[in-house]
Design a protein around this motif. Structure first.
Motif, PDB file in Angstrom:
ATOM      1  N   LEU A  24       0.834  -1.190   0.000  1.00 49.79           N
ATOM      2  CA  LEU A  24       0.000   0.000   0.000  1.00 49.79           C
ATOM      3  C   LEU A  24       0.874   1.247   0.000  1.00 49.79           C
ATOM      4  N   SER A  26       0.568   5.335   0.178  1.00 47.98           N
ATOM      5  CA  SER A  26      -0.453   6.293   0.590  1.00 47.98           C
ATOM      6  C   SER A  26       0.148   7.669   0.836  1.00 47.98           C
ATOM      7  N   ASP A 144      -1.859  -1.250  -3.980  1.00 47.67           N
ATOM      8  CA  ASP A 144      -2.967  -0.290  -3.904  1.00 47.67           C
ATOM      9  C   ASP A 144      -2.364   1.064  -3.567  1.00 47.67           C
ATOM     10  N   SER A 145      -3.115   2.133  -3.846  1.00 46.65           N
ATOM     11  CA  SER A 145      -2.634   3.464  -3.496  1.00 46.65           C
ATOM     12  C   SER A 145      -3.783   4.316  -2.961  1.00 46.65           C
ATOM     13  N   VAL A 146      -3.423   5.269  -2.104  1.00 45.72           N
ATOM     14  CA  VAL A 146      -4.391   6.173  -1.488  1.00 45.72           C
ATOM     15  C   VAL A 146      -3.917   7.604  -1.739  1.00 45.72           C
ATOM     16  N   ASN A 147      -4.799   8.430  -2.288  1.00 48.02           N
ATOM     17  CA  ASN A 147      -4.481   9.822  -2.554  1.00 48.02           C
ATOM     18  C   ASN A 147      -4.423  10.621  -1.253  1.00 48.02           C
TER      19      ASN A 147
END
Length: 153
Positions: A24, A26, A144-147
């Motif tokens: 991940l 983020s 996965d990535s989170v803005n």
């Protein structure tokens, strides 16, 4: 008998024991007033060890002004750097050439400082785009990535 044991294990043991967590990437969320300086961090969790990472942070130039950036860790990198352009993008890259000595960094990889423009009245999103990530250029890794988000108070 084996089928009975497998059936019992299926219902008793949680399913996530058998699934490996995805990597991940983020960006954090900050709350500040117009005219304030803020820090956005690019973090990684569940690092499977990798040799290539290139990323872009897209920000709204009408709301934020780029101040500086600093790479944290990434000591095994042969090439690494970050830079900003006049199109609202901060680019970050880290590459190692030794497949037996991959990046094992966790937590913060990059710190980017911005100034919120005085005229900013609405929240702003900082979009994270991972452009290349893997053990080498032919072996990508699922992630996965989170803005990030800048909330104006």
């Amino acid at each position: 008998m084996k089928k009975l044991i497998l059936l019992i294990m299926f219902f008793i043991l949680p399913l996530n024991i058998f699934a490996e967590e995805k990597t991940l990437f983020s960006l954090n969320e900050v709350t500040a007033s117009p005219g304030s300086n803020i820090t956005i961090k690019l973090n990684v969790k569940n690092n499977p060890k990798f040799g290539i990472l290139t990323a872009k942070l897209h920000y709204d130039m009408e709301k934020l002004e780029y101040v500086s950036s600093e790479i944290k860790g990434m000591k095994k990198a042969v090439l690494k750097g970050s830079e900003s352009n006049d199109k609202g993008i901060v680019a970050f890259y880290a590459i190692t050439l030794d497949s037996s000595d991959l990046f094992d960094d966790t937590d913060t990889l990059l710190i980017v400082d911005f100034k919120i423009k005085e005229t900013t009245e609405e929240d702003s999103e900082i979009r994270l785009e991972i452009t290349d990530f893997g053990k080498d250029e032919n072996t990508p890794i699922v992630f996965d990535s989170v803005n990030g988000k800048v909330k104006i108070n």
